[in-house]
Enzyme design. Structure first.
Site, PDB file in Angstrom:
ATOM      1  N   GLU A 118       0.407  -0.974  -0.126  1.00  0.00           N
ATOM      2  CA  GLU A 118       0.159  -0.088  -0.104  1.00  0.00           C
ATOM      3  C   GLU A 118       1.196   0.686   0.330  1.00  0.00           C
ATOM      4  O   GLU A 118       0.819   1.866   1.033  1.00  0.00           O
ATOM      5  CB  GLU A 118      -1.014   0.106   0.796  1.00  0.00           C
ATOM      6  CG  GLU A 118      -2.654  -0.691   1.079  1.00  0.00           C
ATOM      7  CD  GLU A 118      -2.795  -1.179   2.609  1.00  0.00           C
ATOM      8  OE1 GLU A 118      -2.743   0.187   3.085  1.00  0.00           O
ATOM      9  OE2 GLU A 118      -3.659  -2.214   2.007  1.00  0.00           O
ATOM     10  N   GLU A 127      -4.662  -9.034   1.765  1.00  0.00           N
ATOM     11  CA  GLU A 127      -5.651  -8.653   2.833  1.00  0.00           C
ATOM     12  C   GLU A 127      -6.989  -9.233   2.720  1.00  0.00           C
ATOM     13  O   GLU A 127      -7.885  -7.895   1.185  1.00  0.00           O
ATOM     14  CB  GLU A 127      -5.240  -6.784   3.057  1.00  0.00           C
ATOM     15  CG  GLU A 127      -3.598  -7.298   4.058  1.00  0.00           C
ATOM     16  CD  GLU A 127      -3.634  -5.238   4.121  1.00  0.00           C
ATOM     17  OE1 GLU A 127      -4.391  -5.342   4.458  1.00  0.00           O
ATOM     18  OE2 GLU A 127      -2.632  -5.075   3.919  1.00  0.00           O
TER      19      GLU A 127
END
Length: 960
Positions: free
Chosen positions: A443, A518
């Site tokens: 991210e 995730e």
């Protein structure tokens, strides 16, 4: 298709022992070859200060500090007196020892470290080592598995190096600075003023430290790489080894490679022709070995082999290096996901940070095993190390237990420091069979959707592939589909399906495998079934974390199984962890994302995953049935089962039978009345599993249950003890919240306590609290030789004993003198144990503290004297009277005094409280370290309840 036939190894282990005689090699004594010694025990530790040098033991204030070699000052000096410091063993995390503070960063668990807490951000570690004269000529190095964070290493007063990141293993060569046959001082200064992540990261030397000794001609650090291909039942193993020559002459050497079975039986051997390596250079070697009927490393049978690399020069063994590895194949297919040994495996994974209740990030090796075993018990087969490289010991445990791992880099980038961190991760971990995928980042919001991200990702992947062509590379993204990082990745890692259009990506990039790195991020509190936001407790039922644009665990898994090309899913997270307290700030101190709480106890969502991840028949009631004061009110009850139907009954009366979706659950609203609630799961009309919860009475007694992690290393030194309260009928009371005290006797110590409550501010550890205060403003005054009476100090002519004068100038060296220093900091309270540590400057030295003579109380202690102070002693001022040998005493004072910063110190110790922890939803956990082979016993007591006691014994080690 991304197909990789992989050689598979576990971590590169270093061995000093000789290869078994069955290998046909000449035996060698450990002193002649590589030695790797754990040096975790016997370190001195103290907190310094990030901004005030006076409270940081004067570090960085002496003349020529960092200007000339060997001028390390303060604790970095070999002359520094650390006797007042706390004695401890590693691994160590001082972050769990500092208090919670509402002004601290909630994302980091509200511990009083980091910005705003300079008094808690510097940790000093010192260790004395004796390196014998017989080691002269060998290469001597120190290896750190992990230090958080920004560590500086000094050795014998010399600056050795700095490691800014807290997550990579690193090593330093000490050879040129060794004092052979005498004391050597290894010093580490750790600075946690700046965070690296956005979660609790710990503080200190949180992993092992090793002292390595090798011949100048040796296998380079992380210098082996074992790969293999499999054809039917046979394997072809390629063994690469990098040989380093740190000698002052060239060497002609030979390399022998031997593969050993798990039982130590030689399976294959090859000797390579002689090669030459120039002084200061490295040479890479490669050998192919055939292994018939090779036993494969798999999830069910994680078979590990060993590669023994022997380096010879003129028939003399120079090095022997042992690498653990596994023979297996992996393949990432964009249409069918992940394959292990030719078998399609759906990745059932969890994301995990590295801390555990009670002990922070300083996990004993067996706790790594315990945590993986808890995840496997849930049905997990994969582990993502988020968001940094894991410790070597975690990967060792994954290798031995059969757990697949995504090994993740800390920060994206190609700057030299960042590239070095990436290189060290890959080189260290590429022999672990558990590692199936590298991740170069997570991210990276500033770059993940643009051209820079695409370029950096491509360059980093190319570097990883250069070091390890056997595994693909990924980077987890939170958005930016089909552009940026996702456009150049070998395996697409998607964080949360609601933030991606995985179907569109799969259509646009049909040759790129995809995995949900995730998913979920649901927030639940173990044992809580109605939201209690005032106490930061959230209902344990699986719900999307946000009203729109997010998924529950169940929704996320359903989306994966509906897409056969999706390799699998990594739930956010396996365990709760300190910090990232979504959706709360203070007073929450822990995340609630976990399928397990911080102690490793299952939440109800863990049972959901077990129902869809495991073939073992299961029925689980999500909810308890002890609700005093709620009679007649509706209670939500969920049931998880890997069955076709499930029926719920109350006291034998059916409340309905529900058909189960294969990836779903059943729900009821039940009007509360005390009794027995039971669930029965059916398959083909036959019951296959049951679960029941029943109303309990009031707490009457305590109960202890011991769980031991698998003794994979033959050590068996950790016991994990669950604590609960029982009613008169022996039933565990799910709402118990008693404050329980713990004592341990025998060869054992408690190292941490926890209960999984995300809002608990109770201490994790109960140890003696140390405060170290130094003395400063030293003054010296001449007195007549032989003077045995302390003169009136007001009449003396005082001067600075550490002032430098040009040669030939300055005062005459005294025949006798008085030395006076003033305490810098607190003298401690009456409830504290206070000890004064002083130098021994000359025979006949007399000691005065606060006007009282305490000479008779002084005792030899290490390199000086110590005086235990009574409650009446005022320690604000210390005076030493040297009635004779003034010149020698002054010379010694100036030698050890470090410009007045190292003359005397006061240690104040506040005795520890009794270990205790409040039960939360009926549960607490105690972690005990056992020592020796003697018996130990843990006892739990609570007001108004019958106590409990359990025997603990460290298993006897057996030859391996």
């Amino acid at each position: 298709m991304l197909a990789l036939l992989v050689a598979l190894g576990s971590t590169s282990a270093l061995a000093g022992a000789a290869t078994p005689a069955a290998c046909g090699t000449r035996e060698a004594q450990p002193s002649q070859v590589r030695e790797r010694t754990n040096i975790d025990s016997g370190w001195r530790f103290a907190l310094g200060h990030a901004h005030d040098p006076a409270r940081d033991f004067g570090y960085g204030t002496a003349p020529f500090f960092f200007a000339k070699a060997g001028y390390g000052d303060g604790p970095a000096s070999p002359k520094f007196d650390d006797r007042a410091w706390r004695l401890l063993d590693l691994p160590h995390d001082w972050g769990v020892e500092v208090p919670f503070d509402p002004k601290a960063e909630a994302n980091h668990g509200s511990r009083a470290i980091g910005p705003g807490f300079p008094e808690h951000n510097i940790g000093w570690y010192r260790k004395s080592l004796v390196i014998p004269e017989s080691d002269r000529g060998r290469r001597i190095g120190v290896e750190f598995d992990g230090v958080f964070r920004d560590s500086v290493v000094w050795f014998n007063g010399h600056y050795i190096g700095r490691q800014p990141s807290g997550y990579g293993s690193f090593r330093h060569d000490l050879t040129d600075y060794v004092n052979y046959g005498g004391p050597n001082f290894l010093v580490v200064r750790v600075d946690t003023s700046t965070f690296e992540g956005w979660f609790y990261e710990g503080a200190g030397i949180y992993r092992h430290v090793w002292l390595n000794k090798t011949d100048p001609l040796h296998v380079a650090p992380s210098g082996t790489f074992v790969t293999s291909t499999v054809n039917g039942t046979d394997a072809s193993v390629t063994a690469r080894a990098t040989i380093a020559n740190e000698d002052e002459r060239d060497h002609v050497f030979t390399v022998e490679q031997v593969i050993l079975s798990p039982a130590g039986k030689p399976l294959a051997r090859i000797s390579l022709p002689p090669q030459t390596v120039a002084k200061g250079e490295k040479v890479e070697t490669s050998a192919d070995l055939a292994v018939p009927n090779a036993a494969l490393w798999s999830l069910e049978t994680p078979v590990l082999h060993q590669l023994v690399t022997t380096v010879r020069d003129e028939e003399r063994i120079r090095d022997r290096y042992v690498t653990s590895f596994g023979v297996r194949t992996i393949r990432w297919d964009p249409q069918s996901g992940f394959w292990l040994n030719g078998r399609n495996i759906r990745l059932q994974g969890t994301n995990n940070h590295q801390d555990h209740a009670g002990i922070g990030v300083a996990l004993p090796d067996e706790m790594q095993v315990y945590r993986l075993e808890r995840l496997k018990a849930m049905g997990a087969n994969a582990y993502r190390a988020s968001h940094h490289p894991p410790t070597p010991e975690m990967l060792d445990a994954a290798d031995r237990l059969g757990m697949l791992v995504i090994d993740e880099n800390r920060m994206m980038g190609t700057a030299p420091e960042l590239r070095d961190q990436l290189d060290r991760m890959v080189l260290r971990d590429r022999n672990h069979p558990s590692v199936i995928l590298w991740s170069v980042g997570n991210e990276e919001w500033a770059i993940e959707g643009n051209a820079l991200g695409a370029r950096l990702n491509r360059l980093m992947q190319a570097r990883v592939t250069e070091l390890d062509p056997t595994r693909p590379v990924s980077a987890a993204t939170s958005g930016g589909d089909q552009v940026g990082i996702s456009s150049t990745t070998q395996v697409a890692g998607f964080n949360y399906r609601a933030q991606h259009d995985a179907d569109a990506y799969h259509k646009a990039f049909p040759n790129v495998p995809i995995v949900m790195t995730e998913e979920g991020a649901t927030t639940t509190t173990r044992g809580i079934y109605f939201d209690d936001r005032e106490n930061v407790h959230l209902s344990a039922f699986d719900r999307p974390p946000r009203p729109t644009g997010s998924s529950s665990i169940e929704q996320g898994w359903r989306a994966v199984v509906e897409r056969p090309w999706m390799a699998g899913m990594f739930v956010w997270t396996g365990f709760d962890y300190r910090g990232e307290t979504t959706p709360f700030g203070w007073p929450a101190i822990s995340s609630q994302f976990g399928m397990l709480d911080t102690t490793g106890l299952f939440k109800d969502s863990a049972y959901y995953l077990k129902s869809v991840w495991s073939a073992e028949p299961l029925a689980h009631i999500a909810g308890h049935w002890t609700w005093p004061g709620r009679e007649g009110r509706a209670i939500p009850i969920w049931v998880y089962a890997n069955a076709e139907e499930v029926e719920l009954t109350l006291d034998g009366r059916s409340l309905g039978r529900h058909v189960l979706d294969p990836a779903g659950h059943a729900e009821w609203q039940v009007s509360y009345a005390p009794g027995v609630l039971a669930a029965t799961a059916f398959r083909a009309g036959k019951p296959i599993a049951t679960d029941r919860v029943e109303t309990t009475g009031a707490q009457k007694s305590l109960a202890l249950s011991v769980e031991r992690p698998s003794d994979l290393d033959g050590d068996g030194d950790i016991a994990v003890v669950a604590v609960s309260a029982r009613d008169a009928n022996g039933r565990s009371v799910p709402i118990a919240d008693n404050d329980v005290a713990f004592t341990v006797t025998g060869a054992a110590e408690i190292i941490g306590v926890g209960n999984g409550d995300p809002g608990s501010h109770e201490p994790d550890r109960f140890g003696d609290r140390y405060a170290i205060a130094g003395f400063s403003d030293w003054e010296l005054a001449d007195v007549p030789a032989g003077s045995m009476v302390l003169p009136a100090t007001a009449a003396l002519a005082w001067r600075d004993p550490f002032r430098w004068y040009p040669p030939g100038s300055g005062p005459k060296t005294p025949d006798a003198f008085v030395l006076r220093g003033r305490l810098q900091g607190s003298a401690g309270g009456s409830q504290e144990r206070r000890t004064l540590f002083l130098p021994s400057l000359a025979e006949g030295q007399r000691i005065f503290v606060g006007g009282r003579e305490l000479t008779a109380l002084a005792k030899p202690s290490g390199r000086g004297l110590s005086v235990v102070l009574d409650e009446a002693a005022r320690a604000e001022e210390v005076i030493l009277l040297l009635p004779s040998s003034g010149a020698a005493a002054l010379a010694r004072l100036q030698d050890i005094g470090l410009n007045g910063r190292n003359v005397a110190s006061l240690q104040s110790v506040t005795p520890a409280e009794t270990w205790h922890r409040r039960l939360f939803s009926g549960h607490a956990q105690v972690i005990v370290r056992l020592g020796g082979d003697r018996h130990a016993r843990l006892t739990a007591t609570a007001a108004g309840l019958e106590s409990a006691s359990v025997a603990l014994r460290r298993p006897s080690k057996e030859p391996r």
